[in-house]
Every structure is written in structure tokens, then in C-alpha cells.
Design a protein around this motif. Sequence first.
Motif, PDB file in Angstrom:
ATOM      1  N   UNK B 106       0.867  -1.182   0.000  1.00  0.00           N
ATOM      2  CA  UNK B 106       0.000   0.000   0.000  1.00  0.00           C
ATOM      3  C   UNK B 106       0.901   1.229   0.000  1.00  0.00           C
ATOM      4  N   UNK B 111      -2.043   5.913  -1.908  1.00  0.00           N
ATOM      5  CA  UNK B 111      -2.978   4.858  -1.546  1.00  0.00           C
ATOM      6  C   UNK B 111      -3.195   3.814  -2.648  1.00  0.00           C
ATOM      7  N   UNK B 143      -2.365  -5.650   3.230  1.00  0.00           N
ATOM      8  CA  UNK B 143      -1.185  -5.153   2.526  1.00  0.00           C
ATOM      9  C   UNK B 143      -0.134  -4.675   3.521  1.00  0.00           C
ATOM     10  N   UNK B 144       1.106  -4.570   3.015  1.00  0.00           N
ATOM     11  CA  UNK B 144       2.197  -3.984   3.792  1.00  0.00           C
ATOM     12  C   UNK B 144       2.296  -2.496   3.488  1.00  0.00           C
ATOM     13  N   UNK B 145       2.889  -1.779   4.445  1.00  0.00           N
ATOM     14  CA  UNK B 145       3.003  -0.326   4.307  1.00  0.00           C
ATOM     15  C   UNK B 145       4.218   0.025   3.440  1.00  0.00           C
TER      16      UNK B 145
END
Lengths: 347, 165
Positions: B106, B111, B143-145
Amino acid sequence: MDLNLKPAETFRGNFSAQNSEAAIRRFPFPFPDDLYMYSVNMEPHERGGPTAAYDAIFDLDEHYLGECADRAQVLADDPKRCQVMPHLIDAEWDTLELLMESLATDYPAQFTLTRNGDAWHWINRPLALDQRFTFGDAASLPCPPFEYITRQVQGDFTLQDQRDNDLFIEGGMVTSQADWSLNFDAGMSFRQWHGPVPLAHEAGVFDRALAYLLRLQLGKPVRRLNWTLTVNPRLDTSPENYPKWGPDRTTVTPENVGHKLCLRVELQTLTRLPRSNGILFGIRCYLIRLEELVRVEKWARRLHRVLRDLHPDLAAYKGMPRYRPIIVDYLAAFDDGAPTSPGTGPD
Amino acid sequence: MNKSRPIYAPFQFDPSGARHLLVTDQPDPPADLNTNVQTLTARTHTADAILAFLPPHLATQTTGLRLYAIGSEAFVWDVNAIALAAGMGAGEVHLTRAGPLIRRVYCTHCQTMADDVATTITQCPGCGATLEVRDHFSRHHRAFMGVQVDAEAPGEIPAPEGFRS
């Protein structure tokens, strides 16, 4: 309570925000010792403490107008900075009631709340608002109740739902945060949203803190302090806007460090909410330039020792690697090696 | 140690269920699978087809179903979200990570979601920022950041590495 508001200063662009002598003396300095390490440093949140910043349940200060304006700008640019999941509607009204009651009690010259059953009348004189509405009827306010009231208070707020022996962050007004994202973290459990914090999981800090908070009682709020460093008095140091504030970190020099570098302290409060059984987490942010802070000799000595001896993992987490030696050198000039007095208040 | 990162149990048949459905974005289900387990695998269906099949199928199910998802982190959490939306409880859905170490990322700035990211440094397909994939996972976004890696000093970009977990 005395509240002398300055005209709106800026926390971006030309960064006109400064602290008056009175604001420096009331700063909630966070270090009780010359050495810093994590702890579950929570205590009852009652009116009164080491400085005047602890005198109100929700502290306002001379920066009120500028901070409300900065929040409005952040929301105009990115509406997702305020979001509450629909099942927390009771917690929204809990928050509105708590904040209005607290402000009207602590600052009667600025705020008035009149309740007649569900017919409420709210007056906010600094922002020139006069609002009659029906408590419990969101359509009677210009925006949802949580957003409506948190636009009028300094500091960020998040809403935690309690279930399955855990807390879930499922709402918030987050426009002045130290590098965490409400939109990304929304829905996470207590341990999940603290995932990126180094060292503390291993020390058992979050397990103890969660156990403590699950038992938080109505009418017995608690508080703690947290801190980091920020270049320029910038409220919005969000991950979303990291490309805007990240470059500031390369601009710190021995000549400008006293003016540019700010100690950022969060006075965090946790309050059990009556209808929803949720928890309101208040994150009240204070920024003080080093050149302001060193006017209190005790704070200058202690901050020097804390930053000089900080664990490298913590220094990295707090974004310091680029300029840590510059800060430590600057503060060393104010540290004569004398012992510091107990407690966090100024001498 | 990062506490937002899920820990997955190895696949195990859950005998408390009356009916069993296993879906995977890998070609083959686990060896020696109990014959009572219905399977949908990548050999016969794309991941998208499996995810499209599940909501109407789960709507016809009564309690007693056990749903197993095996595959990439994004796939198993997509399945989990569908199962929760269909009213299934946590004890009725079992997630197992399998296959290559790829992540959905993400972008914090625009976004946008990027699927099948294989390295710690990646370019956002939405805004073009060079992102560092933080080890911070959201079950909500599945999701991962991702955060711009060279925001402080443009062009200062570490070498990409594969994920270790």
C-alpha cells in the motif's frame, strides 16, 4: 483558567510558531531522569501536575487558533485523516460530550455548554461558533459529532473499541502525528498498531500496557508522555506527507540547530467512554525549539544527557541519525555536569 | 519482532468441521489431503476466479464449514475478508502462507495497491515514488506499508533485497 490566545501562527511554510516565556514554563518536559528507556509510565490523569499543561483535562494553550487552522488545512487536503467506523457512533457522541463538558468547565470564558434534555447549545467564542443541536442526532450538526468537536480541540484523538480482550483502533482525528498513519493502521489490534516500535515488545511493555488499559475505569482517566524530535515546528509529520517534511532533516546545521530543532512531546490521555465502553486516546502535541528549551537550565542539562546516551535503535526510530551529533554538541554547551533535581518540572 | 506481522500455522486438517473447502493460489494442495476436502487450485482456476466464486458460494453454506486458504499473504487475507463478510468466525477459517515471498504493498502517499512485490524497494505504480516496504502489515488493507525511501535525500536509495519472510 487563564487562556491567552495568540493570533494564528503557522506550523508549516514560514513556521512562524514560537513559544512565549509563559508557554516555555508550562511545557510538559518528558524526562524524569537523565537516562531514558521505555516504561509503562502511566499515572492517573487528574487536574494538576509539574507544569500548568496538566491543569485542565484537555489542555489548550496560546497556539489554539493556529493549531485549529492547521488541522482544517490538513483535512481539506486529505479527508481520510478523520475517519470513524460506523459501529462507533456511540463513541462519537461520548467524545463530543466529554470534550464539550471538559472545555466548558476548564475554560468558561471561552466555551459554554447548555443542556436541556437532548437539546444542546454549544458556544465556542475563539472560533466564533454558536451551535444548537440535538444530542444523538448527527443530522443536527454540520458534520459527524466526533469530527465536529475534534476540529475545535488541540491534539489528535483516536477511538479504540474493546472486544475479545483487546483494543482495536477504529476511528480518529489524526492531523499532527509523529510518523504513523491512521488510514493504514485503522482496524488494527493494540499489538498490531504498535508493531513498528523497536525494543518495547521484547521488554513486555505492550503486554503490560494492554492489560492495564483493558481494566481502565469510567471516571478514572490516565496519562503518559511520549516524545520525539521534529525539524521545524511542524504539526503534520505524517507518513502521507513524508516527502514534504523529510527533506527538512537534511537542513540542520550547527548554526541553525537551536532554532530549527524541536523537542516534540505528546501528553497522551486515555479515557473510558460511558455509552460505548470504548477508550478515547488523546495525543496532545507540544513543540518547543531547542533555543527555547535551554532557557530552563535543568531541562537543557537533562536533554543533553538523554540524547547523548540514547540506544541507537531508539535514535533511529525517532529519526535522529542525520543530526544527532549536531544536537548533542549544541546541548553540551548548556551542560556543566551539575546534578539535576528530581521530577520533570523547571527549577 | 514485529507484532503486526501474522504468524501462520502449517496446514492442518480441522476435524471439528462437517464440510471442508480448501482454496489455494498454488498449483497443488498439500500432500495426503483428507478425501473429504473439496479443493480449488491454481491448476484449474486463477486466484481472481477463486475469489469471485467464494462470496456466492459461502452465502449458500450453513455452519460446520471449514475454509482453508493457502498461498500468498495477499491471497489468504483476501479469502479471510470474504469469509468474515459471509459471517464465518475466526475458528472456521484457516490461513497458511505458501509460495514465493511476495507482498501486496500500500503506497502511503497515493494509496495505490501494488501486488506481487518481490523486493524491499519498489516503485509505486500510482505516483512513481520509490517505496521502502516496511514490515508493517494491515489485515484490513491486506497489505504492507510502503513509504518513500528517499524523501529526505532524493536518490539516496538502498539496494533492493528479497524478503526473508
